[in-house]
Design a protein around this motif. Structure first.
Motif, PDB file in Angstrom:
ATOM      1  N   PRO A   1       0.828  -1.215   0.000  1.00 16.61           N
ATOM      2  CA  PRO A   1       0.000   0.000   0.000  1.00 16.61           C
ATOM      3  C   PRO A   1       0.860   1.262   0.000  1.00 16.61           C
ATOM      4  CG  PRO A   1      -0.886  -1.610   1.529  1.00 16.61           C
ATOM      5  CD  PRO A   1       0.444  -2.158   1.060  1.00 16.61           C
ATOM      6  N   GLY A   2       0.484   2.216  -0.829  1.00 16.39           N
ATOM      7  CA  GLY A   2       1.238   3.457  -0.935  1.00 16.39           C
ATOM      8  C   GLY A   2       2.218   3.482  -2.091  1.00 16.39           C
ATOM      9  N   ASP A   3       2.408   2.339  -2.763  1.00 21.19           N
ATOM     10  CA  ASP A   3       3.282   2.282  -3.925  1.00 21.19           C
ATOM     11  C   ASP A   3       2.549   2.776  -5.176  1.00 21.19           C
ATOM     12  OD1 ASP A   3       5.311   1.277  -2.379  1.00 21.19           O
ATOM     13  OD2 ASP A   3       5.094  -0.806  -3.045  1.00 21.19           O
ATOM     14  N   TYR A   4       3.296   2.889  -6.266  1.00 20.39           N
ATOM     15  CA  TYR A   4       2.754   3.374  -7.539  1.00 20.39           C
ATOM     16  C   TYR A   4       3.173   2.426  -8.661  1.00 20.39           C
ATOM     17  CZ  TYR A   4       2.148   7.789  -5.032  1.00 20.39           C
ATOM     18  OH  TYR A   4       1.777   8.744  -4.115  1.00 20.39           O
ATOM     19  N   MET A   5       2.413   2.456  -9.749  1.00 25.66           N
ATOM     20  CA  MET A   5       2.857   1.816 -10.976  1.00 25.66           C
ATOM     21  C   MET A   5       2.622   2.763 -12.139  1.00 25.66           C
ATOM     22  SD  MET A   5       2.045  -1.871 -12.782  1.00 25.66           S
ATOM     23  CE  MET A   5       3.042  -2.777 -11.581  1.00 25.66           C
ATOM     24  N   PHE A   6       3.712   3.133 -12.816  1.00 24.94           N
ATOM     25  CA  PHE A   6       3.637   3.950 -14.029  1.00 24.94           C
ATOM     26  C   PHE A   6       3.491   2.993 -15.218  1.00 24.94           C
ATOM     27  CE2 PHE A   6       5.735   8.273 -12.910  1.00 24.94           C
ATOM     28  CZ  PHE A   6       4.973   8.345 -11.761  1.00 24.94           C
TER      29      PHE A   6
ATOM     30  N   LYS B   1      -7.283  -1.807 -18.065  1.00 21.87           N
ATOM     31  CA  LYS B   1      -8.178  -1.966 -16.909  1.00 21.87           C
ATOM     32  C   LYS B   1      -7.650  -3.050 -15.974  1.00 21.87           C
ATOM     33  CE  LYS B   1     -12.185  -1.202 -14.763  1.00 21.87           C
ATOM     34  NZ  LYS B   1     -12.223  -2.208 -13.701  1.00 21.87           N
ATOM     35  N   THR B   2      -7.038  -4.085 -16.520  1.00 22.15           N
ATOM     36  CA  THR B   2      -6.441  -5.123 -15.684  1.00 22.15           C
ATOM     37  C   THR B   2      -5.340  -4.547 -14.800  1.00 22.15           C
ATOM     38  OG1 THR B   2      -6.934  -6.856 -17.306  1.00 22.15           O
ATOM     39  CG2 THR B   2      -5.193  -7.319 -15.708  1.00 22.15           C
ATOM     40  N   PHE B   3      -4.460  -3.715 -15.394  1.00 22.48           N
ATOM     41  CA  PHE B   3      -3.422  -3.054 -14.604  1.00 22.48           C
ATOM     42  C   PHE B   3      -4.034  -2.242 -13.463  1.00 22.48           C
ATOM     43  CE2 PHE B   3      -0.733  -3.973 -18.243  1.00 22.48           C
ATOM     44  CZ  PHE B   3       0.526  -4.112 -17.696  1.00 22.48           C
ATOM     45  N   ILE B   4      -5.041  -1.463 -13.786  1.00 23.00           N
ATOM     46  CA  ILE B   4      -5.681  -0.606 -12.784  1.00 23.00           C
ATOM     47  C   ILE B   4      -6.224  -1.441 -11.628  1.00 23.00           C
ATOM     48  CG2 ILE B   4      -7.599   0.971 -12.357  1.00 23.00           C
ATOM     49  CD1 ILE B   4      -7.344   1.800 -15.345  1.00 23.00           C
ATOM     50  N   ASP B   5      -6.978  -2.465 -11.961  1.00 21.40           N
ATOM     51  CA  ASP B   5      -7.625  -3.273 -10.926  1.00 21.40           C
ATOM     52  C   ASP B   5      -6.613  -3.993 -10.054  1.00 21.40           C
ATOM     53  OD1 ASP B   5     -10.013  -2.446 -11.997  1.00 21.40           O
ATOM     54  OD2 ASP B   5     -10.438  -4.324 -13.055  1.00 21.40           O
ATOM     55  N   GLU B   6      -5.598  -4.572 -10.671  1.00 15.34           N
ATOM     56  CA  GLU B   6      -4.607  -5.337  -9.910  1.00 15.34           C
ATOM     57  C   GLU B   6      -3.779  -4.436  -8.991  1.00 15.34           C
ATOM     58  OE1 GLU B   6      -4.361  -8.463  -9.635  1.00 15.34           O
ATOM     59  OE2 GLU B   6      -5.283  -9.371 -11.391  1.00 15.34           O
ATOM     60  N   VAL B   7      -3.382  -3.290  -9.492  1.00 17.15           N
ATOM     61  CA  VAL B   7      -2.581  -2.367  -8.684  1.00 17.15           C
ATOM     62  C   VAL B   7      -3.403  -1.835  -7.513  1.00 17.15           C
ATOM     63  CG1 VAL B   7      -1.418  -0.129  -8.687  1.00 17.15           C
ATOM     64  CG2 VAL B   7      -1.005  -1.747 -10.546  1.00 17.15           C
ATOM     65  N   ARG B   8      -4.626  -1.448  -7.776  1.00 15.29           N
ATOM     66  CA  ARG B   8      -5.479  -0.925  -6.706  1.00 15.29           C
ATOM     67  C   ARG B   8      -5.799  -1.994  -5.668  1.00 15.29           C
ATOM     68  NH1 ARG B   8      -9.491   3.013 -10.329  1.00 15.29           N
ATOM     69  NH2 ARG B   8      -8.088   4.825 -10.280  1.00 15.29           N
ATOM     70  N   LEU B   9      -5.908  -3.240  -6.111  1.00 11.90           N
ATOM     71  CA  LEU B   9      -6.171  -4.328  -5.178  1.00 11.90           C
ATOM     72  C   LEU B   9      -5.035  -4.474  -4.165  1.00 11.90           C
ATOM     73  CD1 LEU B   9      -8.264  -6.583  -4.616  1.00 11.90           C
ATOM     74  CD2 LEU B   9      -6.872  -8.099  -6.050  1.00 11.90           C
ATOM     75  N   LYS B  10      -3.819  -4.104  -4.571  1.00 11.58           N
ATOM     76  CA  LYS B  10      -2.658  -4.163  -3.673  1.00 11.58           C
ATOM     77  C   LYS B  10      -2.472  -2.875  -2.876  1.00 11.58           C
ATOM     78  CE  LYS B  10       0.180  -6.955  -3.546  1.00 11.58           C
ATOM     79  NZ  LYS B  10       0.434  -8.139  -2.697  1.00 11.58           N
ATOM     80  N   GLY B  11      -3.377  -1.931  -3.055  1.00 14.17           N
ATOM     81  CA  GLY B  11      -3.252  -0.665  -2.333  1.00 14.17           C
ATOM     82  C   GLY B  11      -2.359   0.341  -3.024  1.00 14.17           C
ATOM     83  N   GLY B  12      -2.020   0.070  -4.300  1.00  9.77           N
ATOM     84  CA  GLY B  12      -1.160   0.977  -5.046  1.00  9.77           C
ATOM     85  C   GLY B  12      -1.955   1.958  -5.891  1.00  9.77           C
TER      86      GLY B  12
END
Length: 427
Positions: free
Chosen positions: A240-245, A271-282
């Motif tokens: 949580p708190g990380d980012y993905m560019f 959309k897959t990137f968005i969902d997976e990253v947000r699921l990890k708190g990113g």
């Protein structure tokens, strides 16, 4: 004697007893005798990787103490972020030292030290291997097999006209946000001269309160990045708190056929990137693709990415994802440089410039170090424009206007010892 040395290193915490575990290392290159009871590891020309301690000089011959050749130093560590504290300088001579890590990620560029002067710097680097979980691994390409980004060791490169290193301290850094980079050859850590990308330049602009983890690879599309397990591997390290560019579209536009296209297949992958990253708190951040060096007769950049940049913007608006408009900034940058001068930002070199180069290199997609550095400055401006929290981690930064690029003839870069004539995947 060998068993006694090995046992001493094990007790001091420098060798894991069973498998790899996080360590703190304190290496000194000063030619002094170790103090009794010291936890410092003294490095000599005979300290060669992997050695008994799983650390040492690597890849090319160790420095002989007389010449000023670059050198690499590696140490086995588990996956994760590491805070590196380097002390540069020498009692014997003046130095000019560049520090890079893993696959040529830039951290410190051409640091001068006078004779007897020492300067200490700290940065954070991400290390990873291919293991996702158990037997599952990232399916890396053949050309990645020797890439320093995908192994069990953390490797530092010390370059420059007179590299002088007195001390290296390595310790785990789990308490900093990580910015994961997902993309293609315009983002990847390029291993060899004269190729470079913005993802390996951007760490140099930030202090040790943020870490960049570059998972990009040449030739990747959004869907192939996912299929190869690159996203899944990054998610194993994300907190949580990380980012993905996320910068795609460059190679994705070449995928043709029923059910494909920017607003269907490509948008679904995003959309897959968005969902997976947000699921990890990113937090996902979109980066629209860099322009190609393709000019019309009036010196204006031709749009070659079809509707893929617009598709990214559309998904971003719908899903409330921040966007860095690299597509627009690079158009401005290349037009400001002009038709001829812009070649100095790309891999354009006459035959014979590099060893084994028997033909001219004229690539209008992939950057050289100067071009990669300028693109990284565009990304930094995007970070500042979005007011992302880690923008506060910029160090000594001067604002950048792509309409007024840095003079390419003033850019200084210390070539790594390794070159490659074959262009990266993708176009």
């Amino acid at each position: 004697m060998k068993q006694n040395i090995l046992f001493s290193l094990l007790i001091a915490g420098w060798i894991p007893a069973a498998g790899l575990s996080a360590q703190t290392y304190d290496f000194t290159f000063a030619p002094n005798k170790a103090d009794k009871g010291s936890t410092t590891i003294y490095i000599t020309p005979d300290s060669l990787y992997p050695g008994e301690g799983h650390f040492g000089y690597d890849l090319i011959p160790a420095p002989d103490g007389k010449s000023d050749q670059p050198f690499f130093f590696s140490v086995d560590v588990p996956d994760g972020n590491y805070r590196i504290t380097v002390t540069l300088g020498s009692k014997k001579k003046a130095g000019l030292t560049t520090v890079r890590g893993e696959s040529r990620r830039l951290f410190l560029n051409r640091i001068p030290t006078r004779k007897g002067e020492f300067k200490t710097f700290t940065f954070v680097i991400n290390k990873r291997n291919t293991v996702i979980d158990g037997e599952e691994k990232v399916r890396i390409k053949l050309r990645e097999k020797n890439k320093l980004n995908w192994d069990d060791k953390l490797t530092l490169e010390f370059n420059g006209s007179a590299p002088c290193v007195a001390n290296i301290k390595i310790e785990r850094a789990d308490n900093v946000p990580t910015v994961f980079l997902a993309g293609n050859s315009t983002v990847v850590d390029q291993d060899n001269e004269p190729w470079a990308s913005w993802g390996q330049m951007i760490p140099a602009f930030f202090n040790d309160r943020v870490c960049f983890a570059n998972y990009a690879e040449s030739g990747e599309r959004a869907d192939t990045f996912i299929k190869a397990g690159r996203l899944k591997k990054a998610l194993t390290q994300m907190k949580p708190g990380d980012y993905m560019f996320i910068e795609f579209g460059h190679n994705d536009q070449k995928l043709k056929g029923p059910g494909k296209g920017a607003y269907y297949f490509f948008a679904t992958q995003l959309k897959t990137f968005i969902d997976e990253v947000r699921l990890k708190g990113g937090t996902p951040v979109f980066v629209t693709p860099t322009q190609r060096r393709s000019f019309d007769e009036n010196g204006k950049i031709l749009e070659t990415h079809e509707d893929y940049p617009d598709a990214m913007r559309w998904v971003a608006q719908r899903e409330q994802v921040p966007v860095i408009e690299l597509h627009d900034m690079t158009r401005t940058l290349y037009e400001a440089l002009g038709v001829e001068t812009s070649k100095k930002a790309f891999v354009h070199y006459p035959a014979g410039t590099y060893p084994g180069q028997t033909r001219e290199l004229a690539d209008n997609t992939h950057f050289n170090p100067y071009g990669a550095y300028e693109i990284a400055r565009c990304i930094v401006e995007g970070i500042r424009g979005l007011n992302l929290p880690f923008a506060a981690c910029l160090k000594d930064y001067q604002p950048f206007d792509p309409a007024h690029p840095d003079n390419p003839d003033s850019f200084q870069w210390d070539d790594s010892p390794f070159t490659e004539i074959e262009k990266p995947d993708g176009n």
